[in-house]
Design a protein around this motif. Structure first.
Motif, PDB file in Angstrom:
ATOM      1  N   LEU A 262     -19.477   5.627   7.217  1.00 18.32           N
ATOM      2  CA  LEU A 262     -18.748   6.185   8.365  1.00 18.32           C
ATOM      3  C   LEU A 262     -18.097   5.065   9.164  1.00 18.32           C
ATOM      4  CD1 LEU A 262     -21.260   8.933   9.587  1.00 18.32           C
ATOM      5  CD2 LEU A 262     -19.450   9.092   7.883  1.00 18.32           C
ATOM      6  N   SER A 263     -18.793   3.949   9.303  1.00 18.69           N
ATOM      7  CA  SER A 263     -18.220   2.804   9.997  1.00 18.69           C
ATOM      8  C   SER A 263     -17.075   2.192   9.192  1.00 18.69           C
ATOM      9  CB  SER A 263     -19.296   1.739  10.249  1.00 18.69           C
ATOM     10  OG  SER A 263     -20.348   2.256  11.043  1.00 18.69           O
ATOM     11  N   GLY A 264     -17.166   2.260   7.860  1.00 19.45           N
ATOM     12  CA  GLY A 264     -16.124   1.697   7.012  1.00 19.45           C
ATOM     13  C   GLY A 264     -14.796   2.407   7.137  1.00 19.45           C
ATOM     14  N   THR A 265     -14.818   3.688   7.545  1.00 20.33           N
ATOM     15  CA  THR A 265     -13.561   4.414   7.724  1.00 20.33           C
ATOM     16  C   THR A 265     -12.757   3.854   8.890  1.00 20.33           C
ATOM     17  OG1 THR A 265     -14.647   6.068   9.153  1.00 20.33           O
ATOM     18  CG2 THR A 265     -14.538   6.553   6.794  1.00 20.33           C
ATOM     19  N   PHE A 266     -13.384   2.986   9.709  1.00 16.61           N
ATOM     20  CA  PHE A 266     -12.670   2.306  10.780  1.00 16.61           C
ATOM     21  C   PHE A 266     -11.519   1.475  10.219  1.00 16.61           C
ATOM     22  CE2 PHE A 266     -12.117  -1.514  13.370  1.00 16.61           C
ATOM     23  CZ  PHE A 266     -11.894  -0.972  14.623  1.00 16.61           C
ATOM     24  N   PHE A 267     -11.573   1.130   8.933  1.00 13.28           N
ATOM     25  CA  PHE A 267     -10.489   0.395   8.284  1.00 13.28           C
ATOM     26  C   PHE A 267      -9.171   1.152   8.424  1.00 13.28           C
ATOM     27  CE2 PHE A 267      -7.865  -0.981   4.745  1.00 13.28           C
ATOM     28  CZ  PHE A 267      -8.028  -2.359   4.770  1.00 13.28           C
ATOM     29  N   GLY A 268      -9.261   2.482   8.396  1.00 10.60           N
ATOM     30  CA  GLY A 268      -8.077   3.300   8.617  1.00 10.60           C
ATOM     31  C   GLY A 268      -7.971   3.662  10.085  1.00 10.60           C
ATOM     32  N   ASN A 269      -6.994   3.123  10.765  1.00  8.62           N
ATOM     33  CA  ASN A 269      -6.790   3.369  12.195  1.00  8.62           C
ATOM     34  C   ASN A 269      -5.295   3.378  12.470  1.00  8.62           C
ATOM     35  OD1 ASN A 269      -5.975   0.487  13.061  1.00  8.62           O
ATOM     36  ND2 ASN A 269      -7.931   0.149  11.988  1.00  8.62           N
ATOM     37  N   PRO A 270      -4.882   3.739  13.679  1.00  6.19           N
ATOM     38  CA  PRO A 270      -3.443   3.808  13.962  1.00  6.19           C
ATOM     39  C   PRO A 270      -2.672   2.521  13.680  1.00  6.19           C
ATOM     40  CG  PRO A 270      -4.655   4.925  15.680  1.00  6.19           C
ATOM     41  CD  PRO A 270      -5.683   4.283  14.799  1.00  6.19           C
ATOM     42  N   LEU A 271      -3.376   1.385  13.610  1.00 13.27           N
ATOM     43  CA  LEU A 271      -2.701   0.127  13.321  1.00 13.27           C
ATOM     44  C   LEU A 271      -2.497  -0.095  11.825  1.00 13.27           C
ATOM     45  CD1 LEU A 271      -4.510  -2.260  15.850  1.00 13.27           C
ATOM     46  CD2 LEU A 271      -2.364  -1.013  16.150  1.00 13.27           C
ATOM     47  N   THR A 272      -3.270   0.599  10.993  1.00 12.71           N
ATOM     48  CA  THR A 272      -3.184   0.391   9.544  1.00 12.71           C
ATOM     49  C   THR A 272      -2.700   1.620   8.782  1.00 12.71           C
ATOM     50  OG1 THR A 272      -5.514   1.046   9.238  1.00 12.71           O
ATOM     51  CG2 THR A 272      -5.061  -1.298   9.606  1.00 12.71           C
ATOM     52  N   TYR A 273      -2.576   2.764   9.441  1.00 13.33           N
ATOM     53  CA  TYR A 273      -2.165   3.980   8.741  1.00 13.33           C
ATOM     54  C   TYR A 273      -0.794   3.827   8.082  1.00 13.33           C
ATOM     55  CZ  TYR A 273      -6.019   6.847  10.465  1.00 13.33           C
ATOM     56  OH  TYR A 273      -7.258   7.374  10.713  1.00 13.33           O
ATOM     57  N   VAL A 274       0.132   3.177   8.776  1.00 18.26           N
ATOM     58  CA  VAL A 274       1.485   3.038   8.221  1.00 18.26           C
ATOM     59  C   VAL A 274       1.486   2.180   6.961  1.00 18.26           C
ATOM     60  CG1 VAL A 274       3.814   2.155   8.633  1.00 18.26           C
ATOM     61  CG2 VAL A 274       2.649   3.474  10.414  1.00 18.26           C
ATOM     62  N   PRO A 275       0.928   0.958   6.981  1.00 17.34           N
ATOM     63  CA  PRO A 275       0.920   0.179   5.723  1.00 17.34           C
ATOM     64  C   PRO A 275       0.107   0.846   4.617  1.00 17.34           C
ATOM     65  CG  PRO A 275      -0.347  -0.933   7.441  1.00 17.34           C
ATOM     66  CD  PRO A 275       0.416   0.154   8.106  1.00 17.34           C
ATOM     67  N   ILE A 276      -1.004   1.504   4.975  1.00 14.69           N
ATOM     68  CA  ILE A 276      -1.787   2.214   3.956  1.00 14.69           C
ATOM     69  C   ILE A 276      -0.950   3.319   3.335  1.00 14.69           C
ATOM     70  CG2 ILE A 276      -3.705   3.822   3.627  1.00 14.69           C
ATOM     71  CD1 ILE A 276      -5.342   2.141   5.547  1.00 14.69           C
ATOM     72  N   GLY A 277      -0.243   4.081   4.177  1.00 13.98           N
ATOM     73  CA  GLY A 277       0.589   5.173   3.680  1.00 13.98           C
ATOM     74  C   GLY A 277       1.725   4.683   2.799  1.00 13.98           C
ATOM     75  N   VAL A 278       2.378   3.604   3.213  1.00 17.32           N
ATOM     76  CA  VAL A 278       3.494   3.067   2.437  1.00 17.32           C
ATOM     77  C   VAL A 278       3.010   2.565   1.082  1.00 17.32           C
ATOM     78  CG1 VAL A 278       5.196   1.208   2.324  1.00 17.32           C
ATOM     79  CG2 VAL A 278       4.882   2.478   4.460  1.00 17.32           C
ATOM     80  N   ILE A 279       1.922   1.807   1.075  1.00 18.99           N
ATOM     81  CA  ILE A 279       1.385   1.276  -0.186  1.00 18.99           C
ATOM     82  C   ILE A 279       0.957   2.412  -1.115  1.00 18.99           C
ATOM     83  CG2 ILE A 279      -0.538  -0.019  -1.201  1.00 18.99           C
ATOM     84  CD1 ILE A 279      -0.461  -1.811   1.285  1.00 18.99           C
ATOM     85  N   SER A 280       0.268   3.404  -0.554  1.00 22.28           N
ATOM     86  CA  SER A 280      -0.215   4.519  -1.371  1.00 22.28           C
ATOM     87  C   SER A 280       0.941   5.338  -1.934  1.00 22.28           C
ATOM     88  CB  SER A 280      -1.144   5.408  -0.546  1.00 22.28           C
ATOM     89  OG  SER A 280      -2.280   4.696  -0.100  1.00 22.28           O
ATOM     90  N   LEU A 281       1.955   5.619  -1.106  1.00 23.42           N
ATOM     91  CA  LEU A 281       3.101   6.402  -1.576  1.00 23.42           C
ATOM     92  C   LEU A 281       3.877   5.660  -2.662  1.00 23.42           C
ATOM     93  CD1 LEU A 281       4.612   8.075   1.624  1.00 23.42           C
ATOM     94  CD2 LEU A 281       3.800   9.227  -0.436  1.00 23.42           C
ATOM     95  N   GLN A 282       4.149   4.381  -2.429  1.00 22.49           N
ATOM     96  CA  GLN A 282       4.903   3.619  -3.421  1.00 22.49           C
ATOM     97  C   GLN A 282       4.132   3.496  -4.736  1.00 22.49           C
ATOM     98  OE1 GLN A 282       5.894  -0.107  -1.532  1.00 22.49           O
ATOM     99  NE2 GLN A 282       7.652   0.749  -0.451  1.00 22.49           N
ATOM    100  N   THR A 283       2.831   3.263  -4.637  1.00 22.76           N
ATOM    101  CA  THR A 283       2.012   3.170  -5.846  1.00 22.76           C
ATOM    102  C   THR A 283       1.977   4.504  -6.580  1.00 22.76           C
ATOM    103  OG1 THR A 283       0.612   1.504  -4.769  1.00 22.76           O
ATOM    104  CG2 THR A 283      -0.255   2.564  -6.752  1.00 22.76           C
TER     105      THR A 283
END
Length: 218
Positions: free
Chosen positions: A84-105
């Protein structure tokens, strides 16, 4: 009431604190790191839980990351609280790069492409899908016809590629966080045990010094 907040927050303040917590994300990160280190479990299980939480952050199931992390941690024998603490990796500061990387991949793996443009951009697809969902919900109780066109485009161009594309970077990020956190947690726990042992020894010495010496009663 005893546990009622004295400073009542407005809905806008609650929403803002979800985006930017009090004290900033740096303070929130250190708090989460401190809580994870003090979990009463083996370093391996805690690190696996962290990896599971990080992986869950790469899935498009927003609002369900806690559930996904907990289930995955259970499957790989990781610590659920750490996940549950590890999900902190996904936050408003990282959602955009995570989304871009995931979509492109995802589009690369599927051999598809994402249509750009003012009318077909990412936010436009989100807005159109939300409008379809609202209109189709109304159509269930009225004579209005249901239209799934925008939702169909959103699924095939955003959601499905995101879900497929998030698997590989999610595994990589989760594995990196596992191998980085494992030695840190192990070192912290060893130092903590040493400190606790030293405190008990100091208490024991004080107690022994306070006892009367049988060889020198006078």
């Amino acid at each position: 009431m005893v546990f009622k907040r004295r400073d009542r927050r407005s809905p806008l303040q609650v929403l803002w604190e979800l985006i930017w917590p009090r004290g900033g994300w740096t303070r929130a990160f250190h708090y989460v790191k401190h809580r994870v280190r003090r979990l009463p479990d083996s370093p391996e299980r805690i690190a696996r839980g962290i990896g599971a939480g990080v992986f869950a952050s790469f899935t498009p199931f927003y609002g369900m990351h806690f559930v996904i992390a907990a289930v995955l941690a259970r499957v790989i024998n990781g610590n659920i609280l750490a996940s549950l603490s590890g999900t902190f990796f996904g936050n408003p500061l990282t959602y955009v790069p995570i989304g871009v990387i995931s979509l492109q991949t995802g589009h690369f793996i599927l051999g598809t492409h994402f249509e750009e443009g003012s009318e077909h951009g990412l936010m436009g697809k989100f807005a159109s899908a939300a409008a379809d969902l609202k209109n189709n919900s109304v159509a269930l109780f009225t004579d209005q016809g249901a239209d799934w066109h925008a939702l169909n485009i959103f699924f095939h161009e955003v959601f499905y590629p995101y879900m497929i594309g998030g698997i590989l970077p999610g595994i990589v990020a989760g594995a990196i966080c596992y191998y980085l956190s494992l030695p840190l947690i192990r070192t912290y726990q060893q130092r903590r045990r040493s400190k606790i042992k030293a405190k008990f020894q100091a208490i024991k010495k004080k107690a022994e010094a306070a006892l009367p010496n049988p060889e020198n009663p006078g």
